[in-house]
Design an enzyme around this catalytic site. Structure first.
Site, mmCIF file in Angstrom:
data_model
loop_
_atom_site.group_PDB
_atom_site.id
_atom_site.type_symbol
_atom_site.label_atom_id
_atom_site.label_comp_id
_atom_site.label_asym_id
_atom_site.label_seq_id
_atom_site.Cartn_x
_atom_site.Cartn_y
_atom_site.Cartn_z
ATOM 1 C CG ASP A 151 -2.186 0.036 0.832
ATOM 2 O OD1 ASP A 151 -2.525 1.429 -0.062
ATOM 3 O OD2 ASP A 151 -2.651 0.448 1.866
ATOM 4 C CD GLU A 184 0.808 4.574 -7.120
ATOM 5 O OE1 GLU A 184 -0.004 4.542 -8.186
ATOM 6 O OE2 GLU A 184 0.953 5.631 -7.565
ATOM 7 C CD1 TRP A 185 -4.560 3.273 -2.869
ATOM 8 C CD2 TRP A 185 -3.402 5.593 -2.386
ATOM 9 N NE1 TRP A 185 -4.430 3.384 -1.753
ATOM 10 C CE2 TRP A 185 -3.584 4.455 -1.283
ATOM 11 C CE3 TRP A 185 -3.023 6.900 -2.086
ATOM 12 C CZ2 TRP A 185 -3.332 4.156 -0.100
ATOM 13 C CZ3 TRP A 185 -2.116 6.550 -1.337
ATOM 14 C CH2 TRP A 185 -2.389 5.960 0.014
ATOM 15 N N GLY A 186 -2.824 4.801 -8.050
ATOM 16 C CA GLY A 186 -2.756 5.183 -9.935
ATOM 17 C C GLY A 186 -2.082 7.215 -9.575
ATOM 18 C CG ASN A 188 3.310 8.453 -7.594
ATOM 19 O OD1 ASN A 188 3.553 9.645 -7.577
ATOM 20 N ND2 ASN A 188 3.115 8.182 -6.958
ATOM 21 C CG ASP A 206 -9.511 2.050 -0.963
ATOM 22 O OD1 ASP A 206 -8.057 2.060 -1.826
ATOM 23 O OD2 ASP A 206 -9.988 2.107 -0.257
HETATM 24 C C1 GLA Z 1 -6.283 1.224 1.854
HETATM 25 C C2 GLA Z 1 -6.263 0.415 0.185
HETATM 26 C C3 GLA Z 1 -6.878 -0.425 0.977
HETATM 27 C C4 GLA Z 1 -6.581 -1.407 1.323
HETATM 28 C C5 GLA Z 1 -6.426 0.125 2.541
HETATM 29 C C6 GLA Z 1 -6.009 -0.760 4.577
HETATM 30 O O1 GLA Z 1 -6.659 1.869 1.555
HETATM 31 O O2 GLA Z 1 -6.071 1.085 -1.207
HETATM 32 O O3 GLA Z 1 -6.989 -1.761 -0.601
HETATM 33 O O4 GLA Z 1 -5.504 -2.214 1.458
HETATM 34 O O5 GLA Z 1 -5.505 0.896 2.464
HETATM 35 O O6 GLA Z 1 -6.443 0.047 5.028
#
Ligand code: GLA
Length: 404
Positions: A151, A184-186, A188, A206
Site C-alpha cells: 500500500d 499506490e492508487w494510480g 504516480n 478505493d
Molecule cells: C488502502 C487500500 C485498501 C486497503 C486499505 C487497508 O485504502 O487502498 O485496498 O488495503 O488501505 O487499510
C-alpha cells in the site's frame, strides 16, 4: 597496493551477496490474478479462523474450481516489531502464527497472500515496511507467502518508483516467487513504470460498494463501479500477461442488487482486471456464487492474449465494450448505465472495428459469420447474419462472445 587489494576483495564479496539483476519474479500472473481479499468485507476484523474458513469455503463453493487461487489477508494482521525489528502478527487474532496459516491454505491447494505498505504505518495505522523491506521479505518467504499487496499510506516524502523497486528487490533477494501487487492508487502513473516492478498495480483510489456514486470521506474519496470504470480510459495499452491494471477488488456479494453485481463482474472481466472477491465466501448466496463463478465470463478475463478491453461506443447511456480474444473470437459487452431499461439493436451487417492497439479486426459486414453466445444465459443465440434486438435492464449488461 594492499589497500587496493582489500577494496577489490570487498567489492567482490559485497557484489556476490547482492542478487544479480534484481527484477520482479518472472513467470507469475500470466493471466490476471484471481483470489479473495479480506478488506472490502472485513476491514480490520481479520483472524486466522476467518482465513481458514474462507479457504474452506473457496473450495466448497466451487470458487477454486472456477479459478480463484489466492487468499489474501489485508491490513491489520500485524501489531508490532520484535527486538530485532521483525514484523509480529497479532497474537490474539493469529495465535497459530502466519506460517501455520499459510500451510493450511496451501494444503487446500490454494495460495496465500499478505499485505503491507511502503510507509512507516499502514493505512490502518499498523507497522509497515519502510526501512524493513529486506527483513519483511525474509519473513514473507519463510512463512510461505505467495502474494504481497503493498500500500501507499504514510509516504509523503517517498518516491513511488524507488520505494516499490526497493520492495521488489527485497522480495527477489529473499528468493520465494511472490506476486507483487502495487497499491499506490494510480497517483504516480504506475501504468508507465510498474510493469518492471510488479505484476499488477492499482489504477484508482478505493472502490466503494455502490454501482454509481462517489463516497466522500473528507480527505479522500472512494468510488463506485461506474466511476472506477471511467478512470480506466486509455490504460488498455499498458496491460498484458504478467502486468495488469488493477481497478480494485470486487464488491460482488456485498449488497449490490444482482444485475449490478453481474454488470460489475462482467466489466472487470472486460478490463482483464484481477478478480479478487471481497465478500464473505462462507455465507455467499447462490446468486452471488453464480456471478463470481460464471466460468464463461471468467474465461473472458483470463483469455490467454491478455488484451484489456476498451470502450468502443456510447449511445443513450449504453456503452459498447470490446475485447479481442484468442482464436479470432471477441467479447462484446453492452453496459446500460441508466436507471431505466434500454432497447438495443445491433445490425452486424454494419459492424466493423479495427483495434489498432492489438492489430485485430472484428468485421461482421463480410460474408464471414460469427456465432454468438450469451455469457449470462450461457447459450448460443444465433449468428451475425441476423440483427440482434433486445432490452437491457437498468444497470445491467448484455455480454456476448463472438466466435467462428
Ligand atoms: C488502502 C487500500 C485498501 C486497503 C486499505 C487497508 O485504502 O487502498 O485496498 O488495503 O488501505 O487499510
Amino acid at each position: 597496493m594492499k589497500n587496493t587489494k582489500y577494496t577489490l576483495l570487498l567489492v567482490v564479496l559485497v557484489g556476490s551477496l547482492l542478487p544479480l539483476h534484481a527484477q520482479k519474479f518472472q513467470g507469475l500472473a500470466l493471466t490476471p490474478p484471481m483470489g479473495w481479499n479480506s478488506w472490502n468485507k472485513f476491514a480490520c476484523d481479520v483472524s486466522e479462523e476467518l482465513i481458514r474458513e474462507t479457504a474452506d469455503a473457496m473450495v466448497a463453493t466451487g470458487m477454486k474450481d472456477a479459478g480463484y487461487e489466492y487468499i489474501v489477508i489485508d491490513d491489520c494482521w500485524q501489531v508490532s516489531r520484535d527486538s530485532l525489528g521483525f514484523i509480529v502478527a497479532d497474537p490474539k487474532r493469529f495465535p497459530s502464527g502466519i506460517k501455520a496459516l499459510a500451510d493450511y491454505v496451501h494444503a487446500k491447494g490454494l495460495k496465500f497472500g499478505i499485505y503491507s505498505c511502503a510507509g512507516n504505518k499502514t493505512c490502518g495505522g499498523r507497522p509497515a515496511g519502510r526501512g524493513h523491506e529486506y527483513q519483511d521479505a525474509l519473513s514473507y518467504a519463510k512463512w510461505g507467502v505467495d502474494y504481497l499487496k503493498y500500500d501507499w499510506c504514510d509516504t509523503e516524502d517517498l518516491n513511488a518508483i524507488s520505494a516499490y523497486t526497493t520492495m521488489r528487490d527485497a522480495l527477489y533477494a529473499a528468493g520465494r516467487p511472490i506476486v507483487f501487487s502495487l497499491c499506490e492508487w494510480g497517483n504516480n502513473k504506475p501504468e508507465l513504470w510498474a510493469k518492471e516492478v510488479g505484476h499488477l498495480w492499482r489504477t484508482t483510489g478505493d472502490i466503494y460498494n455502490c454501482f454509481d456514486c462517489v463516497q466522500n470521506n473528507g480527505t479522500w474519496k472512494a468510488f463506485g463501479v461506474m466511476q472506477i470504470i471511467d478512470k480506466q480510459d486509455g490504460l488498455s495499452k499498458n496491460a498484458g500477461p504478467w502486468h495488469w491494471n488493477d481497478p480494485d477488488m470486487l464488491e460482488v456479494g456485498n449488497g449490490m442488487v444482482s444485475n449490478e453485481a453481474r454488470a460489475h463482474f462482467s466489466m472487470w472481466a472486460m478490463l482483464a482486471a484481477p478478480l479478487i472477491a471481497g465478500n464473505d465466501l462462507r455465507k455467499m448466496t447462490s446468486e452471488t456464487q453464480s456471478v463470481l463463478a460464471n466460468k464463461e465470463v471468467i474465461a473472458i478475463d483470463q483469455d490467454s492474449l491478455g488484451i484489456q478491453g476498451f470502450r468502443y461506443a456510447v449511445k443513450d447511456s449504453v456503452e459498447t465494450w470490446l475485447k479481442p480474444l484468442n482464436n479470432g473470437a471477441w467479447a462484446v459487452c453492452l453496459l446500460n448505465r441508466s436507471t431505466s431499461p434500454r432497447v438495443v439493436e445491433i445490425n452486424w451487417k454494419t459492424f466493423s472495428v479495427t483495434d489498432s492497439l492489438s492489430n485485430r479486426i472484428l468485421d461482421t459486414t463480410t460474408r464471414e459469420q460469427y456465432k454468438i453466445r450469451d455469457l449470462w444465459l450461457k447459450k448460443n443465440i444465433g449468428d451475425t447474419r441476423k440483427t440482434l434486438k433486445t432490452t437491457i435492464p437498468a444497470h445491467d449488461v448484455l455480454c456476448l462472445k463472438l466466435f467462428k
